[in-house]
Design a protein around this motif. Sequence first.
Motif, PDB file in Angstrom:
ATOM      1  N   GLY A   1       0.848  -1.186   0.000  1.00  0.00           N
ATOM      2  CA  GLY A   1       0.000   0.000   0.000  1.00  0.00           C
ATOM      3  C   GLY A   1       0.881   1.232   0.000  1.00  0.00           C
ATOM      4  N   TRP A   2       0.270   2.376   0.286  1.00  0.00           N
ATOM      5  CA  TRP A   2       1.062   3.614   0.267  1.00  0.00           C
ATOM      6  C   TRP A   2       2.167   3.606   1.322  1.00  0.00           C
ATOM      7  CZ3 TRP A   2       2.131   7.181  -3.007  1.00  0.00           C
ATOM      8  CH2 TRP A   2       2.730   8.357  -2.573  1.00  0.00           C
ATOM      9  N   LEU A   3       1.865   3.152   2.542  1.00  0.00           N
ATOM     10  CA  LEU A   3       2.862   3.132   3.611  1.00  0.00           C
ATOM     11  C   LEU A   3       3.105   1.735   4.181  1.00  0.00           C
ATOM     12  CD1 LEU A   3       1.790   6.339   5.571  1.00  0.00           C
ATOM     13  CD2 LEU A   3       3.675   6.103   3.965  1.00  0.00           C
ATOM     14  N   ARG A   4       2.401   0.728   3.715  1.00  0.00           N
ATOM     15  CA  ARG A   4       2.503  -0.612   4.287  1.00  0.00           C
ATOM     16  C   ARG A   4       3.444  -1.474   3.449  1.00  0.00           C
ATOM     17  NH1 ARG A   4      -0.283  -5.476   4.104  1.00  0.00           N
ATOM     18  NH2 ARG A   4      -1.696  -4.708   2.516  1.00  0.00           N
ATOM     19  N   MET A   5       4.504  -1.939   4.110  1.00  0.00           N
ATOM     20  CA  MET A   5       5.483  -2.801   3.434  1.00  0.00           C
ATOM     21  C   MET A   5       5.042  -4.253   3.521  1.00  0.00           C
ATOM     22  SD  MET A   5       9.275  -1.522   4.409  1.00  0.00           S
ATOM     23  CE  MET A   5       9.997  -2.706   3.293  1.00  0.00           C
ATOM     24  N   ARG A   6       5.451  -5.010   2.532  1.00  0.00           N
ATOM     25  CA  ARG A   6       5.271  -6.453   2.595  1.00  0.00           C
ATOM     26  C   ARG A   6       6.343  -7.005   3.521  1.00  0.00           C
ATOM     27  NH1 ARG A   6       2.113  -8.132  -1.745  1.00  0.00           N
ATOM     28  NH2 ARG A   6       1.849  -6.537  -3.334  1.00  0.00           N
ATOM     29  N   LYS A   7       6.074  -8.150   4.140  1.00  0.00           N
ATOM     30  CA  LYS A   7       7.084  -8.773   5.005  1.00  0.00           C
ATOM     31  C   LYS A   7       8.206  -9.369   4.173  1.00  0.00           C
ATOM     32  CE  LYS A   7       4.533  -9.702   9.116  1.00  0.00           C
ATOM     33  NZ  LYS A   7       4.655 -10.430  10.335  1.00  0.00           N
ATOM     34  N   ARG A   8       7.844  -9.983   3.047  1.00  0.00           N
ATOM     35  CA  ARG A   8       8.848 -10.622   2.193  1.00  0.00           C
ATOM     36  C   ARG A   8       8.494 -10.443   0.726  1.00  0.00           C
ATOM     37  NH1 ARG A   8       9.155 -16.780   4.068  1.00  0.00           N
ATOM     38  NH2 ARG A   8      10.929 -16.530   2.738  1.00  0.00           N
ATOM     39  N   CYS A   9       9.480 -10.709  -0.096  1.00  0.00           N
ATOM     40  CA  CYS A   9       9.298 -10.627  -1.544  1.00  0.00           C
ATOM     41  C   CYS A   9       8.454 -11.815  -2.010  1.00  0.00           C
ATOM     42  CB  CYS A   9      10.651 -10.629  -2.229  1.00  0.00           C
ATOM     43  SG  CYS A   9      10.542 -10.635  -4.036  1.00  0.00           S
ATOM     44  N   ASP A  10       7.456 -11.540  -2.828  1.00  0.00           N
ATOM     45  CA  ASP A  10       6.601 -12.602  -3.361  1.00  0.00           C
ATOM     46  C   ASP A  10       7.356 -13.511  -4.331  1.00  0.00           C
ATOM     47  OD1 ASP A  10       4.502 -11.495  -1.950  1.00  0.00           O
ATOM     48  OD2 ASP A  10       3.752 -10.350  -3.671  1.00  0.00           O
ATOM     49  N   HIS A  11       8.398 -12.987  -4.955  1.00  0.00           N
ATOM     50  CA  HIS A  11       9.109 -13.750  -5.981  1.00  0.00           C
ATOM     51  C   HIS A  11      10.273 -14.563  -5.426  1.00  0.00           C
ATOM     52  CE1 HIS A  11      11.757 -14.247  -9.541  1.00  0.00           C
ATOM     53  NE2 HIS A  11      10.605 -14.570 -10.084  1.00  0.00           N
ATOM     54  N   CYS A  12      11.196 -13.920  -4.690  1.00  0.00           N
ATOM     55  CA  CYS A  12      12.407 -14.629  -4.230  1.00  0.00           C
ATOM     56  C   CYS A  12      12.375 -14.980  -2.740  1.00  0.00           C
ATOM     57  CB  CYS A  12      13.662 -13.822  -4.545  1.00  0.00           C
ATOM     58  SG  CYS A  12      13.851 -12.314  -3.576  1.00  0.00           S
TER      59      CYS A  12
ATOM     60  N   ARG B   1       8.633   5.778   0.730  1.00  0.00           N
ATOM     61  CA  ARG B   1       8.773   4.456   0.107  1.00  0.00           C
ATOM     62  C   ARG B   1      10.087   4.349  -0.661  1.00  0.00           C
ATOM     63  NH1 ARG B   1       3.582   3.081  -3.133  1.00  0.00           N
ATOM     64  NH2 ARG B   1       4.328   4.830  -4.360  1.00  0.00           N
ATOM     65  N   TYR B   2      10.446   5.396  -1.352  1.00  0.00           N
ATOM     66  CA  TYR B   2      11.674   5.369  -2.138  1.00  0.00           C
ATOM     67  C   TYR B   2      12.910   5.316  -1.237  1.00  0.00           C
ATOM     68  CZ  TYR B   2       8.616   6.424  -5.986  1.00  0.00           C
ATOM     69  OH  TYR B   2       7.611   6.360  -6.916  1.00  0.00           O
ATOM     70  N   SER B   3      12.858   6.014  -0.108  1.00  0.00           N
ATOM     71  CA  SER B   3      14.015   5.989   0.798  1.00  0.00           C
ATOM     72  C   SER B   3      14.209   4.597   1.384  1.00  0.00           C
ATOM     73  CB  SER B   3      13.874   7.036   1.900  1.00  0.00           C
ATOM     74  OG  SER B   3      12.805   6.741   2.757  1.00  0.00           O
ATOM     75  N   ARG B   4      13.128   3.908   1.685  1.00  0.00           N
ATOM     76  CA  ARG B   4      13.263   2.535   2.195  1.00  0.00           C
ATOM     77  C   ARG B   4      13.816   1.607   1.124  1.00  0.00           C
ATOM     78  NH1 ARG B   4       9.387   0.476   6.889  1.00  0.00           N
ATOM     79  NH2 ARG B   4       9.923   2.134   8.348  1.00  0.00           N
ATOM     80  N   CYS B   5      13.343   1.743  -0.086  1.00  0.00           N
ATOM     81  CA  CYS B   5      13.855   0.903  -1.177  1.00  0.00           C
ATOM     82  C   CYS B   5      15.311   1.242  -1.497  1.00  0.00           C
ATOM     83  CB  CYS B   5      12.976   1.040  -2.412  1.00  0.00           C
ATOM     84  SG  CYS B   5      11.393   0.210  -2.231  1.00  0.00           S
ATOM     85  N   LEU B   6      15.672   2.517  -1.430  1.00  0.00           N
ATOM     86  CA  LEU B   6      17.066   2.897  -1.637  1.00  0.00           C
ATOM     87  C   LEU B   6      17.955   2.311  -0.551  1.00  0.00           C
ATOM     88  CD1 LEU B   6      16.794   6.603  -2.783  1.00  0.00           C
ATOM     89  CD2 LEU B   6      17.824   4.722  -4.058  1.00  0.00           C
ATOM     90  N   PHE B   7      17.466   2.317   0.685  1.00  0.00           N
ATOM     91  CA  PHE B   7      18.243   1.735   1.777  1.00  0.00           C
ATOM     92  C   PHE B   7      18.421   0.233   1.579  1.00  0.00           C
ATOM     93  CE2 PHE B   7      18.701  -0.142   6.010  1.00  0.00           C
ATOM     94  CZ  PHE B   7      19.872   0.492   6.397  1.00  0.00           C
ATOM     95  N   LEU B   8      17.369  -0.462   1.167  1.00  0.00           N
ATOM     96  CA  LEU B   8      17.487  -1.894   0.878  1.00  0.00           C
ATOM     97  C   LEU B   8      18.503  -2.145  -0.236  1.00  0.00           C
ATOM     98  CD1 LEU B   8      13.823  -3.242   0.949  1.00  0.00           C
ATOM     99  CD2 LEU B   8      15.756  -4.194   2.182  1.00  0.00           C
TER     100      LEU B   8
END
Length: 139
Positions: free
Chosen positions: A41-52, A113-120
């Motif tokens: 969602g807009w602020l809700r992260m998934r716990k894990r990747c659906d693919h890997c 969201r982008y900052s979290r993905c950049l950190f990952l």
Amino acid sequence: MEPPNPTESGRFEPPERAWVLFGRAMRLRCPVCGVGPVFAGWLRMRKRCDHCGLWFEREPGYFLGSIYFNYGLTVLIVTVAYLVPMFWLGRPVQWLIVPLVLFCLVFPLYFFRYSRCLFLAFDHYFSRLDPEYRPPFER
């Protein structure tokens, strides 16, 4: 999780090119596979990747580092937006203060969201995230 092995030359080789990881982060995708979405969602992260199957939150407080990405970009944009007109126009730019304060309130929410993905992606670039790893609080 074992640290990544250096190549024959003795130098550490990152798992992917930085631009590939940056592209995955900007598309809000998993840094390992680039397929699974990180957010549900807009602020809700998934716990894990659906693919890997990569666990996104590695430990409690893991995403505190993403605050630096968010804060750093916000400060950089506001500083440039204030100082460039001041020096190019050569006059006071008090009229910019209100729009820049509003920007400081809205932009971090948008860029969250982008900052979290950049950190990952940053973490994956330097320490290779293992999709087989399971966080201790999820065992």
